[in-house]
Design an enzyme around this catalytic site. Structure first.
Site, mmCIF file in Angstrom:
data_model
loop_
_atom_site.group_PDB
_atom_site.id
_atom_site.type_symbol
_atom_site.label_atom_id
_atom_site.label_comp_id
_atom_site.label_asym_id
_atom_site.label_seq_id
_atom_site.Cartn_x
_atom_site.Cartn_y
_atom_site.Cartn_z
ATOM 1 C CD GLU A 1 -4.202 7.979 -13.136
ATOM 2 O OE1 GLU A 1 -3.063 7.882 -13.599
ATOM 3 O OE2 GLU A 1 -4.714 7.115 -12.417
ATOM 4 C CD GLU B 1 -9.672 3.892 -11.838
ATOM 5 O OE1 GLU B 1 -8.619 3.576 -11.249
ATOM 6 O OE2 GLU B 1 -9.684 4.434 -12.950
#
Ligand code: XIL
Length: 369
Positions: free
Chosen positions: A163, A278
């Site tokens: 991220e 995820e």
């Protein structure tokens, strides 16, 4: 097989067949499902690895542990390999959680991913007192070396950087303003990949990112920023091998548009593979009615996975959790009406939800890779 537009089959058929196969004569029990052909096998039929993330406390639940072991060919610890868990004090590494999980995986024929080496979250409490612009580069590289060496030759792949982008932070390169960026500068990303490669030259190294799907202007900017980074890294021979697409998606959104499609093709054209790392389906705004909600969630699983699995560069599909009993969304993204969320293939009673069928059908229809 009777598969409708949303990829949902008649569950009774599936569960009934499973129960018959198990000789139980009981529909929908966990034991019956655990004995049926598992998702990992449907995926494997097409050269795909399927699995889910795992947390240590969930594995203490024996029925859940059985389900997990039966369904998953790959896993990733939700916390055990994050910096704060590994390194509660600056002078001590505690690999016990990761090592225990690795042992369990090994004896159950489950691959383990590593998540995550460089992230702005899950930093140890001491980080702010000790890490500064003088020592940040060394601290990061030392951490990566130590952890990657510990698991060298053992893990399926590493999320090296997690991220790194946030368009709202206003930088022209789209990078998120994190402690790493502030203390080291944008080159922290390539430094991290080089360090991981040096520690385990055979490791598959992944850049992992969230929220890449919708075709809106902000997300298009983010996709372009990620693509620019990965193109530059590839051109300068930085050892990055795959893009991890987290896939925390929303039930009610269209997330399979042409902009995302183009982006995935561009990633594949760079010679990178990609992984769904995820996946779960959020349903904050879906109606309370469980039948309607489950149908929306399953429909999104099917649409998204069918779309993604058209790309042979996608070989790994991981959900963030396997059962609603242990989903992080119960606390991180609860429904405003307080009803329990249902984002995963198994519900809180460990019974297969319609999204189990959706996953299975997406695998059944996926091209071989
Ligand atoms: C989450 C865990 O599941 C939670 O238990 C923890 O409290 C916060 O982190 N993106 C990621 C994961 O890369 O590491 C996050 O995991 C979920 C979002």
């Amino acid at each position: 097989m009777n598969v409708n537009r949303d990829g949902l089959t008649r569950r009774a058929l599936l569960v009934g067949a499973a129960a018959t196969a198990a000789g139980l004569g009981v529909l929908g029990t966990t034991r019956a499902l655990a004995s049926a052909k598992p998702l990992r096998a449907y995926a494997a039929d097409k050269g795909i690895l399927f699995g889910s993330s795992i947390s240590g406390h969930a594995l203490k639940d024996p029925s859940f542990a059985e389900l997990f072991k039966s369904q998953c060919a790959i896993t990733v610890p939700e916390s055990s390999l994050k910096w704060d868990t590994l390194c509660p004090t600056p002078d001590r590494y505690d690999f016990s959680g990761g090592d225990w999980l690795y042992g369990l995986c090994k004896s159950n024929d489950i691959l383990m991913r590593g998540h995550t080496l460089v992230w702005e979250q899950a930093l140890p409490t001491w980080f702010g007192y000790i890490v500064n612009s003088e020592n940040a580069n060394k601290m990061m590289v030392d951490h990566i070396s130590k952890v990657v060496r510990h698991y060298a030759g053992k893990v399926h792949s590493w999320d090296v950087v997690n991220e790194a982008f946030q368009i709202e932070d206003g930088r022209p390169d789209g990078l998120k303003i994190t402690p790493w960026l502030r203390l080291i500068g944008p080159e922290y990303i390539e430094t991290a990949f080089h360090a991981a490669h040096e520690a385990d030259p055979g490791a598959t190294l992944v850049y992992n990112e969230n929220w890449l799907e919708p075709d809106d202007a902000g997300t298009e900017k983010k996709r372009n920023a990620v693509l620019t980074l990965l193109t530059r890294l590839k051109k300068s021979n930085v050892p990055v091998h795959a893009l991890g697409i987290q896939s925390h998606v929303y039930a009610e959104m269209n997330i399979t548009g042409p902009g995302f499609n183009r982006f995935l093709q561009q990633i594949a054209d760079l010679g990178l593979s990609f992984m769904i790392t995820e996946m779960d389906v959020r349903e904050r705004n879906a109606p309370a009615d469980i039948g309607i909600r489950d149908r929306m969630i399953a429909s999104q699983y099917y649409k998204y996975l069918s779309f993604m699995l058209q790309f042979p560069a996608l070989k790994t599909v991981i959900t963030w959790g396997l059962s609603d009993r242990y989903t992080w969304l119960a606390t991180h993204n609860p429904r405003p009406d307080g009803m329990p969320v249902r984002p995963l293939p198994y519900d809180a009673e460990l019974k297969p939800a319609p999204s189990w069928d959706a996953l299975r059908n997406a695998f059944l229809e996926a091209p071989w890779r």
